[in-house]
Design a protein around this motif. Sequence first.
Motif, mmCIF file in Angstrom:
data_model
loop_
_atom_site.group_PDB
_atom_site.id
_atom_site.type_symbol
_atom_site.label_atom_id
_atom_site.label_comp_id
_atom_site.label_asym_id
_atom_site.label_seq_id
_atom_site.Cartn_x
_atom_site.Cartn_y
_atom_site.Cartn_z
ATOM 1 N N VAL A 46 0.848 -1.185 0.000
ATOM 2 C CA VAL A 46 0.000 0.000 0.000
ATOM 3 C C VAL A 46 0.887 1.240 0.000
ATOM 4 C CG1 VAL A 46 -1.833 1.276 1.162
ATOM 5 C CG2 VAL A 46 -1.777 -1.226 1.302
ATOM 6 N N TYR A 48 0.670 5.374 0.125
ATOM 7 C CA TYR A 48 -0.150 6.551 0.404
ATOM 8 C C TYR A 48 0.578 7.781 -0.128
ATOM 9 C CZ TYR A 48 -2.567 3.550 3.812
ATOM 10 O OH TYR A 48 -3.268 2.548 4.430
ATOM 11 N N LEU A 62 -6.372 1.001 8.098
ATOM 12 C CA LEU A 62 -6.125 -0.315 7.511
ATOM 13 C C LEU A 62 -6.378 -1.357 8.580
ATOM 14 C CD1 LEU A 62 -3.278 -1.395 5.153
ATOM 15 C CD2 LEU A 62 -3.821 -2.784 7.163
ATOM 16 N N THR A 76 3.561 -0.894 3.880
ATOM 17 C CA THR A 76 2.898 0.398 3.701
ATOM 18 C C THR A 76 3.964 1.475 3.588
ATOM 19 O OG1 THR A 76 2.672 0.609 6.117
ATOM 20 C CG2 THR A 76 0.791 -0.267 4.904
ATOM 21 N N GLN A 78 4.355 5.653 3.434
ATOM 22 C CA GLN A 78 3.775 6.984 3.559
ATOM 23 C C GLN A 78 4.616 7.954 2.723
ATOM 24 O OE1 GLN A 78 1.904 8.122 7.441
ATOM 25 N NE2 GLN A 78 3.372 6.630 8.233
ATOM 26 N N GLN A 90 -3.460 1.413 11.864
ATOM 27 C CA GLN A 90 -3.374 0.085 11.273
ATOM 28 C C GLN A 90 -3.557 -0.948 12.382
ATOM 29 O OE1 GLN A 90 0.322 -0.167 9.110
ATOM 30 N NE2 GLN A 90 -0.186 1.544 7.780
ATOM 31 N N HIS A 102 5.226 -7.171 8.554
ATOM 32 C CA HIS A 102 4.759 -5.849 8.171
ATOM 33 C C HIS A 102 5.952 -4.912 8.019
ATOM 34 C CE1 HIS A 102 1.945 -2.192 9.136
ATOM 35 N NE2 HIS A 102 2.494 -2.131 7.938
ATOM 36 N N GLU A 104 7.141 -0.910 7.007
ATOM 37 C CA GLU A 104 6.620 0.450 6.964
ATOM 38 C C GLU A 104 7.752 1.411 6.627
ATOM 39 O OE1 GLU A 104 4.154 2.505 7.028
ATOM 40 O OE2 GLU A 104 5.146 4.335 7.722
#
Length: 271
Positions: A46, A48, A62, A76, A78, A90, A102, A104
């Motif tokens: 994902v 953003y 999420l 994810t 950002q 999340q 995960h 980030e």
Amino acid sequence: LLIHAPKGVAAAGPVFVDVQAVTPGTLSLPRIMLVAEAQSDLSVIVVYRSPDGEVYHVVPQLQATVGDAARHRLTTIQAWGYQTTAIGQQRVVLGRDSSLHHGEAGIGAALGRLHFFVDIDGAGAHSEITGLYFGEDDQVLDYRAFINHRAPHTTSNMFLKGAVEDSSHSVFTGLIRIEEEAQKVNAFQTNRNLVLSDDAGAESVPNLEILANDVKCGHGSTVGPLDADQRDYLMSRGLDRVHSDRLQVRGFFEEALKQMPHQELAAPIRA
């Protein structure tokens, strides 16, 4: 948006989701739901983002449910514009013998605040969170992590690295909570920070709340400047100060980049 992996199904490749804020001056509330049923394998990326030069306010959510013996890989990123305020959440719930990896990356937003919630509800489940963030100008990057062990024989590891320069600021607040019934748990969280200028700042506050009596649990946290001895060594080998410091910063982040769940993203994040 709902992304669903049926029972026993392994996805052929990662599902890519591009979330954009497109209307300046309004509040956007994008929501993504991920469901990995029992014994499935779900991989999702994902991103953003929002344009620079306009003011945006976003509250992205999420939510992921990982069934028994399922595997979920999630990254994810950002990449908001520098006039965007993003307050995200999340939440992942893990079933028995399931696993979460995960990743980030925080590289955008004027204010980027992200709340992680991982509820480890099933025995034998494992959560792995790897992240990195880089602040410049007057950015504020704020990470708040809550890892809840609610079942026995579970494990978790959180590893975040960040750097700030100019007048930017980073905040990390982490809590590992182990319930009384969650015996034989192994949990750890690490947060390392580089402060690259006098006006930048970083705060790191890891916490433990342990109600069980048979666990292995700990945390590590550092905030500091670049290593002067390494700088002198690199400059003695012919690099100027700018390039020697840049090499140190890249080396600092490399440990986190190599642990990201989707290695195809390492090169663009590194750049």
